[in-house]
Motif scaffolding. Sequence first.
Motif, PDB file in Angstrom:
ATOM      1  N   PHE B 129      12.064 -23.693  32.550  1.00 27.23           N
ATOM      2  CA  PHE B 129      11.663 -23.193  34.012  1.00 27.23           C
ATOM      3  C   PHE B 129      10.805 -22.108  33.623  1.00 27.23           C
ATOM      4  O   PHE B 129      11.107 -20.898  33.243  1.00 27.23           O
ATOM      5  CB  PHE B 129      12.714 -22.994  34.960  1.00 27.23           C
ATOM      6  CG  PHE B 129      12.935 -23.938  35.793  1.00 27.23           C
ATOM      7  CD1 PHE B 129      12.225 -24.251  36.994  1.00 27.23           C
ATOM      8  CD2 PHE B 129      14.040 -25.066  35.661  1.00 27.23           C
ATOM      9  CE1 PHE B 129      12.580 -25.237  37.811  1.00 27.23           C
ATOM     10  CE2 PHE B 129      14.380 -25.906  36.275  1.00 27.23           C
ATOM     11  CZ  PHE B 129      13.694 -26.055  37.565  1.00 27.23           C
ATOM     12  N   GLN B 131       8.625 -19.107  35.118  1.00 22.57           N
ATOM     13  CA  GLN B 131       8.368 -18.129  36.518  1.00 22.57           C
ATOM     14  C   GLN B 131       7.244 -17.445  36.382  1.00 22.57           C
ATOM     15  O   GLN B 131       7.046 -16.355  35.583  1.00 22.57           O
ATOM     16  CB  GLN B 131       9.751 -17.282  36.803  1.00 22.57           C
ATOM     17  CG  GLN B 131       9.546 -16.400  38.060  1.00 22.57           C
ATOM     18  CD  GLN B 131      10.821 -16.159  38.550  1.00 22.57           C
ATOM     19  OE1 GLN B 131      12.064 -16.379  38.262  1.00 22.57           O
ATOM     20  NE2 GLN B 131      10.779 -15.119  39.479  1.00 22.57           N
ATOM     21  N   ALA B 133       4.839 -14.806  37.386  1.00 24.40           N
ATOM     22  CA  ALA B 133       5.010 -13.652  38.449  1.00 24.40           C
ATOM     23  C   ALA B 133       3.699 -13.029  38.043  1.00 24.40           C
ATOM     24  O   ALA B 133       3.615 -11.793  38.443  1.00 24.40           O
ATOM     25  CB  ALA B 133       6.073 -13.053  38.212  1.00 24.40           C
ATOM     26  N   HIS B 146       0.056 -20.879  34.299  1.00 25.51           N
ATOM     27  CA  HIS B 146       0.239 -22.090  35.275  1.00 25.51           C
ATOM     28  C   HIS B 146      -0.206 -23.500  34.482  1.00 25.51           C
ATOM     29  O   HIS B 146       0.864 -24.229  34.391  1.00 25.51           O
ATOM     30  CB  HIS B 146      -0.553 -22.037  36.534  1.00 25.51           C
ATOM     31  CG  HIS B 146      -0.003 -23.023  37.643  1.00 25.51           C
ATOM     32  ND1 HIS B 146       0.914 -22.963  38.418  1.00 25.51           N
ATOM     33  CD2 HIS B 146      -0.410 -24.325  37.647  1.00 25.51           C
ATOM     34  CE1 HIS B 146       1.218 -24.130  39.105  1.00 25.51           C
ATOM     35  NE2 HIS B 146       0.261 -24.928  38.553  1.00 25.51           N
ATOM     36  N   ILE B 157       7.133 -22.437  38.269  1.00 27.98           N
ATOM     37  CA  ILE B 157       7.354 -21.882  39.364  1.00 27.98           C
ATOM     38  C   ILE B 157       6.110 -20.816  39.805  1.00 27.98           C
ATOM     39  O   ILE B 157       6.131 -19.608  39.390  1.00 27.98           O
ATOM     40  CB  ILE B 157       8.525 -21.004  39.372  1.00 27.98           C
ATOM     41  CG1 ILE B 157       9.821 -21.697  38.939  1.00 27.98           C
ATOM     42  CG2 ILE B 157       9.170 -20.614  41.132  1.00 27.98           C
ATOM     43  CD1 ILE B 157      11.053 -21.141  38.720  1.00 27.98           C
ATOM     44  N   ILE B 159       5.416 -18.498  41.660  1.00 29.27           N
ATOM     45  CA  ILE B 159       5.782 -17.539  42.755  1.00 29.27           C
ATOM     46  C   ILE B 159       4.640 -16.380  42.833  1.00 29.27           C
ATOM     47  O   ILE B 159       4.697 -15.690  43.964  1.00 29.27           O
ATOM     48  CB  ILE B 159       7.126 -16.981  42.231  1.00 29.27           C
ATOM     49  CG1 ILE B 159       7.610 -15.974  43.452  1.00 29.27           C
ATOM     50  CG2 ILE B 159       6.965 -16.205  40.882  1.00 29.27           C
ATOM     51  CD1 ILE B 159       9.163 -15.740  43.222  1.00 29.27           C
ATOM     52  N   GLN B 167      11.909 -12.850  43.888  1.00 34.93           N
ATOM     53  CA  GLN B 167      11.504 -13.136  42.410  1.00 34.93           C
ATOM     54  C   GLN B 167      13.306 -13.240  41.769  1.00 34.93           C
ATOM     55  O   GLN B 167      13.461 -14.249  40.858  1.00 34.93           O
ATOM     56  CB  GLN B 167      11.055 -11.885  41.425  1.00 34.93           C
ATOM     57  CG  GLN B 167       9.676 -11.605  42.119  1.00 34.93           C
ATOM     58  CD  GLN B 167       8.516 -12.495  41.127  1.00 34.93           C
ATOM     59  OE1 GLN B 167       8.829 -13.501  40.652  1.00 34.93           O
ATOM     60  NE2 GLN B 167       7.324 -12.537  41.592  1.00 34.93           N
ATOM     61  N   LEU B 170      15.026 -16.434  42.973  1.00 36.33           N
ATOM     62  CA  LEU B 170      14.576 -17.902  42.504  1.00 36.33           C
ATOM     63  C   LEU B 170      15.025 -17.745  41.013  1.00 36.33           C
ATOM     64  O   LEU B 170      15.437 -18.854  40.540  1.00 36.33           O
ATOM     65  CB  LEU B 170      13.056 -18.061  42.810  1.00 36.33           C
ATOM     66  CG  LEU B 170      12.666 -18.028  44.244  1.00 36.33           C
ATOM     67  CD1 LEU B 170      11.248 -18.729  44.331  1.00 36.33           C
ATOM     68  CD2 LEU B 170      13.589 -19.012  45.098  1.00 36.33           C
ATOM     69  N   MET B 171      14.891 -16.645  40.435  1.00 32.93           N
ATOM     70  CA  MET B 171      15.324 -16.591  38.883  1.00 32.93           C
ATOM     71  C   MET B 171      16.748 -17.393  38.907  1.00 32.93           C
ATOM     72  O   MET B 171      16.948 -17.986  38.008  1.00 32.93           O
ATOM     73  CB  MET B 171      14.936 -15.218  38.489  1.00 32.93           C
ATOM     74  CG  MET B 171      15.296 -14.948  37.021  1.00 32.93           C
ATOM     75  SD  MET B 171      15.224 -13.292  36.491  1.00 32.93           S
ATOM     76  CE  MET B 171      13.374 -13.095  36.705  1.00 32.93           C
ATOM     77  N   SER B 176      15.365 -19.845  36.021  1.00 35.51           N
ATOM     78  CA  SER B 176      14.135 -19.593  35.307  1.00 35.51           C
ATOM     79  C   SER B 176      14.575 -19.301  33.879  1.00 35.51           C
ATOM     80  O   SER B 176      15.486 -18.199  33.464  1.00 35.51           O
ATOM     81  CB  SER B 176      13.413 -18.477  35.789  1.00 35.51           C
ATOM     82  OG  SER B 176      13.050 -18.800  37.331  1.00 35.51           O
ATOM     83  N   LEU B 179       9.800 -15.909  31.787  1.00 40.14           N
ATOM     84  CA  LEU B 179       9.299 -15.071  32.512  1.00 40.14           C
ATOM     85  C   LEU B 179       7.874 -14.690  32.252  1.00 40.14           C
ATOM     86  O   LEU B 179       7.940 -14.018  31.128  1.00 40.14           O
ATOM     87  CB  LEU B 179      10.163 -13.660  33.003  1.00 40.14           C
ATOM     88  CG  LEU B 179       9.437 -12.678  33.900  1.00 40.14           C
ATOM     89  CD1 LEU B 179       9.506 -12.940  35.325  1.00 40.14           C
ATOM     90  CD2 LEU B 179      10.595 -11.444  33.814  1.00 40.14           C
ATOM     91  N   CYS B 181       4.691 -12.015  33.245  1.00 34.97           N
ATOM     92  CA  CYS B 181       4.380 -11.023  34.235  1.00 34.97           C
ATOM     93  C   CYS B 181       3.976  -9.886  33.191  1.00 34.97           C
ATOM     94  O   CYS B 181       3.754  -9.873  32.101  1.00 34.97           O
ATOM     95  CB  CYS B 181       5.181 -10.676  35.130  1.00 34.97           C
ATOM     96  SG  CYS B 181       6.625  -9.955  34.510  1.00 34.97           S
TER      97      CYS B 181
END
Lengths: 141, 433
Positions: B129, B131, B133, B146, B157, B159, B167, B170-171, B176, B179, B181
């Motif tokens: 998963f 995420q 960010a 993505h 995800i 987000i 954040q 959902l994490m 997730s 990550l 970011c």
Amino acid sequence: MIIHQLSVFLENKSGRLTEVLEVLGEENIRITALSVADTTEFGILRLIVSDPERARELLKLQNFTVNLTDVISVMAPSEAKHYAKILKILSDIDISVEYTYAFSVGDKSIIILRCSDTENAIKALKSHEMELLKASDLYKI
Amino acid sequence: MEIWNPHFECMDRKGISRVQSERLRETVERVYFNVPYYRNKMQEAGLGPESIQTIDDIVKLPFTTKQDLRDNYPFGLFAVPMSEIVRVHASSGTTGKPTVVGYTRNDISTWSEVMARTLTSAGANKNDFIQVAYGYGLFTGGLGLHYGGEKIGASVIPISGGNTVRQIQLMHDFGSTVLACTPSYALFLSEAIQESGIKREDLKLRVGVFGAEPWTENMRREIEDKLRIKAIDIYGLSEVIGPGVASECMIQEGLHINEDHFFPEIIDPKTLKVLPSGSTGELVFTTITKVGLPLIRYRTRDLTRLTYDTCKCGRTMVRMDKCLGRSDDMLIIRGINLFPSQVESVLLEMNEIKPHYLLIVDRVNNLDTLELKVEVDEAFFQDKISQLESLRQKLQNNLESSLGLGIKVTLVEPKIIERSEGKSQRVIDKRKY
């Protein structure tokens, strides 16, 4: 009747006000009234002094941001109702007071007013027989 | 350790050179015939498409800079008709005009491919998963991750950036495992997670892919300790393609450049001469597969070093060190590029302000902060607090809308900011990476 008030832009940090007063002090300039308006980051120092033009030049030489602002001064008995009456006269003719400060001498108060319309404020106060001070009166106090 | 595309990622040096030579020839031919700007520059240098036969001939070609992109704003360097462009992204520029990049369908597919390699080298696969960010939008971070995530079959995800409470929620709720970011936001999140009361054991987070701003080994250790994950460094810039230009593998000894798509050189930023292998200098990229906006010897202004030996992970793709700095004055604030001249141009548009300023960059609670100290013009100073306050607010709004960044404006007394004929100190960067 118009009085030239000295306005100085100051950052809010210690020692700045002292510096302004020291510059003026060295040239024997007298201060009749003083007020500070401030936010968290900066402030505006407002001064009525004996020689505003010269004070401005002295401060400019020291890199201060300075301006002269027209204000008016009224002398009235110290009771609150007199201050209230002055403000009412102005608000009745839609003149707004941007700021005001005062100090007392004996049983009288000397009130400084910065108005949205200085000329008409003077006319209105005079017509209500308020005692307006000239710059020369004020500097002698 | 999985490798997404072992054919290219583990190709021997000779093979890589052959692929690069062939792809460079095609690229040069394409830009010569399709981009008047490149044709003129090549003709001025006495070059034709036939002058470039192997990858070693690349040194004959002229450089491209951010200024060239700006001069040809918005689409002047595109090598295909607009009907072939399926996406544009943009990053902030120095004069209010953004730098615009365009992608054909094929470019998007190349981008997904290099991002699939990136995520795979970070240990992600279809069971993860992810995420994302990073911001979605004109910034390439969000959509780059993505498409790469979808390509490897992971659950993405989308987000986007910000909204820390969501954040974390959902994490936790979605479980997730990856990550993506900026590293500073990762640190910020790690503290917010601690404060939220959610137990680390209840999170499934395993790895982070962090980039878009410089960070040090110390910061990596802090993120790895606090989030208890593996923190992988990724590198990219929108002009070249976006994220996916280079990324670390699990060995974490340098970032593998996808050099079958982006050919790197290291030059001396002053003499513009190519430096011997192993030297530190400015990183230059030639895109050798991009169709929409091919760039020839694009100067990134990032300073780094290249290593050509085979990595313990098995990949042969050349590795770059973490970027050591910049050869220009660009700042990276919360992942967004900022040139001091952008601030200056906003100030110059406002008469009430003198263009004497000081930018102070700091990091508070792991987030970059930006403060501008600026002098009030005496002619404007009128002794009313409300007037100064509204001036400050107006300047702050103008800056925020033009830079795309939150900024705190402070009015200061004149002559506080040092004047000098040459380059005066306009920026103080207090951040410790």
